[in-house]
Design a protein around this motif. Structure first.
Motif, PDB file in Angstrom:
ATOM      1  N   HIS A 101      31.597  37.868  28.849  1.00  0.00           N
ATOM      2  CA  HIS A 101      30.609  36.887  28.801  1.00  0.00           C
ATOM      3  C   HIS A 101      30.306  36.268  30.010  1.00  0.00           C
ATOM      4  N   SER A 102      31.460  36.023  30.956  1.00  0.00           N
ATOM      5  CA  SER A 102      31.467  35.520  32.234  1.00  0.00           C
ATOM      6  C   SER A 102      31.014  36.429  33.135  1.00  0.00           C
ATOM      7  N   THR A 103      31.264  37.788  32.933  1.00  0.00           N
ATOM      8  CA  THR A 103      30.701  38.863  33.872  1.00  0.00           C
ATOM      9  C   THR A 103      29.286  39.131  33.713  1.00  0.00           C
ATOM     10  N   PHE A 104      28.979  38.945  32.477  1.00  0.00           N
ATOM     11  CA  PHE A 104      27.338  38.981  32.209  1.00  0.00           C
ATOM     12  C   PHE A 104      26.609  37.930  32.933  1.00  0.00           C
ATOM     13  N   ALA A 105      27.338  36.793  32.688  1.00  0.00           N
ATOM     14  CA  ALA A 105      26.679  35.685  33.376  1.00  0.00           C
ATOM     15  C   ALA A 105      26.617  35.548  34.839  1.00  0.00           C
ATOM     16  N   LEU A 106      27.697  36.136  35.440  1.00  0.00           N
ATOM     17  CA  LEU A 106      27.870  35.872  36.847  1.00  0.00           C
ATOM     18  C   LEU A 106      26.875  37.334  37.345  1.00  0.00           C
ATOM     19  N   SER A 107      26.950  38.246  36.837  1.00  0.00           N
ATOM     20  CA  SER A 107      26.015  39.365  37.206  1.00  0.00           C
ATOM     21  C   SER A 107      24.439  39.076  37.358  1.00  0.00           C
ATOM     22  N   GLY A 108      24.203  37.958  36.555  1.00  0.00           N
ATOM     23  CA  GLY A 108      22.787  37.502  36.618  1.00  0.00           C
ATOM     24  C   GLY A 108      22.530  36.619  37.544  1.00  0.00           C
ATOM     25  N   LEU A 109      23.423  35.781  38.025  1.00  0.00           N
ATOM     26  CA  LEU A 109      23.421  34.643  39.058  1.00  0.00           C
ATOM     27  C   LEU A 109      23.636  35.527  40.532  1.00  0.00           C
ATOM     28  N   HIS A 110      24.322  36.589  40.565  1.00  0.00           N
ATOM     29  CA  HIS A 110      24.580  37.278  41.886  1.00  0.00           C
ATOM     30  C   HIS A 110      24.437  38.675  41.619  1.00  0.00           C
ATOM     31  N   PRO A 111      23.393  39.504  41.842  1.00  0.00           N
ATOM     32  CA  PRO A 111      23.292  40.794  41.361  1.00  0.00           C
ATOM     33  C   PRO A 111      23.962  41.654  42.225  1.00  0.00           C
ATOM     34  N   GLY A 112      24.363  42.770  41.734  1.00  0.00           N
ATOM     35  CA  GLY A 112      25.423  43.790  42.600  1.00  0.00           C
ATOM     36  C   GLY A 112      26.166  44.507  41.431  1.00  0.00           C
ATOM     37  N   GLU A 113      27.214  45.196  41.838  1.00  0.00           N
ATOM     38  CA  GLU A 113      27.588  46.195  41.008  1.00  0.00           C
ATOM     39  C   GLU A 113      29.033  45.358  40.393  1.00  0.00           C
ATOM     40  N   TRP A 114      28.777  44.870  39.267  1.00  0.00           N
ATOM     41  CA  TRP A 114      29.815  44.076  38.501  1.00  0.00           C
ATOM     42  C   TRP A 114      30.647  44.994  37.537  1.00  0.00           C
ATOM     43  N   GLU A 115      31.874  44.550  37.486  1.00  0.00           N
ATOM     44  CA  GLU A 115      32.802  45.035  36.648  1.00  0.00           C
ATOM     45  C   GLU A 115      33.900  43.816  36.241  1.00  0.00           C
ATOM     46  N   GLY A 116      34.376  44.250  34.924  1.00  0.00           N
ATOM     47  CA  GLY A 116      35.276  43.341  34.098  1.00  0.00           C
ATOM     48  C   GLY A 116      36.610  43.808  34.261  1.00  0.00           C
ATOM     49  N   LEU A 117      37.675  42.804  34.125  1.00  0.00           N
ATOM     50  CA  LEU A 117      39.027  43.371  33.903  1.00  0.00           C
ATOM     51  C   LEU A 117      39.739  42.274  33.012  1.00  0.00           C
ATOM     52  N   ASP A 118      40.301  42.823  32.093  1.00  0.00           N
ATOM     53  CA  ASP A 118      41.231  41.820  31.132  1.00  0.00           C
ATOM     54  C   ASP A 118      42.666  42.671  30.880  1.00  0.00           C
ATOM     55  N   PHE A 119      43.492  41.625  30.336  1.00  0.00           N
ATOM     56  CA  PHE A 119      44.884  42.220  30.010  1.00  0.00           C
ATOM     57  C   PHE A 119      44.963  42.413  28.444  1.00  0.00           C
ATOM     58  N   SER A 120      43.949  42.377  27.794  1.00  0.00           N
ATOM     59  CA  SER A 120      43.653  42.186  26.288  1.00  0.00           C
ATOM     60  C   SER A 120      43.070  43.562  25.975  1.00  0.00           C
ATOM     61  N   GLU A 121      43.778  44.224  25.581  1.00  0.00           N
ATOM     62  CA  GLU A 121      42.998  45.671  25.199  1.00  0.00           C
ATOM     63  C   GLU A 121      41.731  45.503  24.110  1.00  0.00           C
ATOM     64  N   SER A 122      42.193  44.514  22.920  1.00  0.00           N
ATOM     65  CA  SER A 122      40.965  44.248  22.088  1.00  0.00           C
ATOM     66  C   SER A 122      39.916  43.327  22.763  1.00  0.00           C
ATOM     67  N   GLY A 123      40.138  42.475  23.791  1.00  0.00           N
ATOM     68  CA  GLY A 123      39.078  41.924  24.486  1.00  0.00           C
ATOM     69  C   GLY A 123      38.178  42.757  25.106  1.00  0.00           C
TER      70      GLY A 123
END
Length: 170
Positions: free
Chosen positions: A41-63
């Motif tokens: 959700h935060s990755t998506f929100a930030l991609s709307g505020l600052h365009p560019g190539e966005w990727e996300g990372l988490d330490f939860s496989e299910s997340g």
């Protein structure tokens, strides 16, 4: 906790909107990583505020599985531990927002993220106790500053958050 409490809905609160705006205004470059993205959700929100190539990372496989399902146009990475962070590539700016207080080894996380950030690392963390069962600590300005010793950084405070902007050019 994250899914049951629908924590991502907190992102619509004014102080979280200010947090996202602060982050977006300090990004540099075109490639960005959102570390600790949970369901994206935060990755998506930030991609709307600052365009560019966005990727996300988490330490939860299910997340990460949920993030990939929710936001199929964004790229998400699962890292089982901090050492795996270095395998996902390099980014101009790395965001680590509302994550540091959840990990036992803040120094290890910061070190891993500094290793992939070419220009800027942006970290936010609460500056006061928050009723969240996943928080393992509350940082003070001094304990947060110690994590960035040896780097050019600035910490500002806007309750309820500390904002750390670390300039880091490899």
């Amino acid at each position: 906790h994250w899914e049951v409490g629908r924590i991502w809905e907190h992102n619509t609160m004014p102080h979280h909107k200010r947090r996202f705006a602060f982050i977006a205004s300090h990004l540099e470059g075109q490639r960005f990583l959102d570390c600790g993205c949970a369901f994206g959700h935060s990755t998506f929100a930030l991609s709307g505020l600052h365009p560019g190539e966005w990727e996300g990372l988490d330490f939860s496989e299910s997340g990460i599985a949920k993030a990939r399902a929710l936001w199929p146009l964004l790229k998400f990475h699962y890292a089982p531990h901090f050492a795996a962070v270095s395998t996902i590539g390099r980014f101009d700016s790395v965001v680590c927002s509302e994550v540091l207080e959840h990990v036992n080894d803040g120094e290890g996380l910061v070190e891993a993220l500094m290793g992939i950030a070419d220009k800027v690392l942006l970290v936010t963390t609460p500056c006061q106790k928050v009723d969240d069962p996943g928080h393992v600590r509350v940082y003070t300005r001094d304990t947060l500053s110690q994590l960035f010793d040896g780097y050019s950084f600035r910490i500002s405070e806007e309750k309820p958050f500390f904002y750390a902007v670390v300039k880091h050019v490899k």
